[in-house]
Enzyme design. Structure first.
Site, mmCIF file in Angstrom:
data_model
loop_
_atom_site.group_PDB
_atom_site.id
_atom_site.type_symbol
_atom_site.label_atom_id
_atom_site.label_comp_id
_atom_site.label_asym_id
_atom_site.label_seq_id
_atom_site.Cartn_x
_atom_site.Cartn_y
_atom_site.Cartn_z
ATOM 1 N N HIS A 11 0.846 -1.215 0.000
ATOM 2 C CA HIS A 11 0.000 0.000 0.000
ATOM 3 C C HIS A 11 0.875 1.257 0.000
ATOM 4 O O HIS A 11 0.596 2.211 -0.742
ATOM 5 C CB HIS A 11 -0.895 0.047 1.257
ATOM 6 N N LYS A 22 -17.525 -6.582 8.467
ATOM 7 C CA LYS A 22 -16.420 -7.519 8.755
ATOM 8 C C LYS A 22 -15.971 -7.276 10.181
ATOM 9 O O LYS A 22 -16.258 -6.246 10.758
ATOM 10 C CB LYS A 22 -15.220 -7.212 7.847
ATOM 11 N N ARG A 24 -1.808 -6.191 -8.255
ATOM 12 C CA ARG A 24 -0.612 -6.995 -7.993
ATOM 13 C C ARG A 24 -0.450 -8.110 -9.008
ATOM 14 O O ARG A 24 0.647 -8.494 -9.365
ATOM 15 C CB ARG A 24 -0.688 -7.619 -6.590
ATOM 16 N N SER A 66 -2.904 -7.802 3.008
ATOM 17 C CA SER A 66 -3.231 -7.617 4.423
ATOM 18 C C SER A 66 -3.665 -8.953 5.033
ATOM 19 O O SER A 66 -3.316 -9.273 6.166
ATOM 20 C CB SER A 66 -4.359 -6.603 4.580
HETATM 21 O O1 PNS Z 1 -8.804 -3.057 0.028
HETATM 22 P P1 PNS Z 1 -10.188 -3.549 -0.170
HETATM 23 O O2 PNS Z 1 -10.779 -4.083 1.100
HETATM 24 O O3 PNS Z 1 -10.279 -4.523 -1.319
HETATM 25 O O4 PNS Z 1 -11.058 -2.248 -0.581
HETATM 26 C C1 PNS Z 1 -12.385 -2.363 -1.011
HETATM 27 C C2 PNS Z 1 -13.047 -0.974 -1.164
HETATM 28 C C3 PNS Z 1 -12.946 -0.206 0.120
HETATM 29 C C4 PNS Z 1 -12.345 -0.221 -2.269
HETATM 30 C C5 PNS Z 1 -14.519 -1.219 -1.576
HETATM 31 O O5 PNS Z 1 -15.094 -2.176 -0.719
HETATM 32 C C6 PNS Z 1 -15.375 0.047 -1.537
HETATM 33 O O6 PNS Z 1 -15.160 0.954 -2.309
HETATM 34 N N1 PNS Z 1 -16.335 0.077 -0.607
HETATM 35 C C7 PNS Z 1 -17.212 1.231 -0.423
HETATM 36 C C8 PNS Z 1 -18.646 0.933 -0.867
HETATM 37 C C9 PNS Z 1 -18.821 1.228 -2.330
HETATM 38 O O7 PNS Z 1 -18.641 2.317 -2.809
HETATM 39 N N2 PNS Z 1 -19.241 0.166 -3.073
HETATM 40 C C10 PNS Z 1 -19.435 0.249 -4.497
HETATM 41 C C11 PNS Z 1 -18.105 0.224 -5.233
HETATM 42 S S1 PNS Z 1 -18.111 -1.005 -6.427
#
Ligand code: PNS
Length: 172
Positions: free
Chosen positions: A29, A53, A102, A140
């Protein structure tokens, strides 16, 4: 290109959001944020609250840790967020979403999210960046698993994160 795009007022600053769970923040990150900071005037690390979660670190801990890591980086800000990412981006004047890729296995999930976000907000662009090769296997989830089972994560996460892991698992 319109004349407006050449303005140098703060409104013309290029602001990006880098969203994620960051549970915990890894050196992968950090690498992506450093690359983003070279392309954008400001990059806002948006830490997902994750109500559904059970995170290892609370959102307050994750925000605090990231702020410690980037305390000397004026271009990098860290905020918690819940709700839709594009709403957070709009509130902060961000026109780009940065995500790290990645491996090919990341692609399907990222592609779906990018297209959904584009449908919701056609004016916000998702920009994918590749971390340095040395970080392509770090996640993570694996850091949590390795550390929980007694393995070393030195070099995989910033020192601030290692210190927090030691405290959480009382391994001083
Ligand atoms: O690092 P991660 O956990 O894969 O990140 C996921 C994240 C935070 C980018 C995604 O879950 C998110 O944007 N959540 C917010 C809710 C949202 O906007 N959902 C629609 C996007 S497709």
């Amino acid at each position: 290109m319109t004349a407006e795009r050449h303005q140098t007022s703060p409104a013309s600053q290029r602001v990006a959001v880098y969203p994620g769970s960051f549970d915990p923040l890894t050196n992968g990150h950090v690498d992506i944020i450093a690359r983003g900071a070279r392309l954008f005037d400001r990059i806002i690390v948006a830490v997902l609250v994750n109500l559904d979660k059970r995170p290892l670190f609370s959102v307050e801990e994750r925000v605090e840790t990231a702020r410690e890591v980037f305390r000397d980086e004026p271009k990098v800000e860290v905020e918690a967020f819940d709700g839709l990412l594009i709403d957070f981006a709009r509130r902060h004047g961000a026109t780009s979403i940065v995500r790290g890729l990645r491996a090919v296995s990341d692609f399907e999930y990222e592609f779906q999210m990018a297209l959904m976000n584009r449908r919701l907000a056609p004016d916000i662009e998702t920009v994918f960046m590749m971390p340095a090769e040395a970080y392509t296997y770090i996640s993570s989830r694996l850091v949590r698993e390795v550390y929980t089972l007694g393995g070393a994560v030195q070099g995989l996460v910033p020192e601030e994160v290692e210190a927090r892991l030691r405290r959480k698992f009382a391994r001083e």
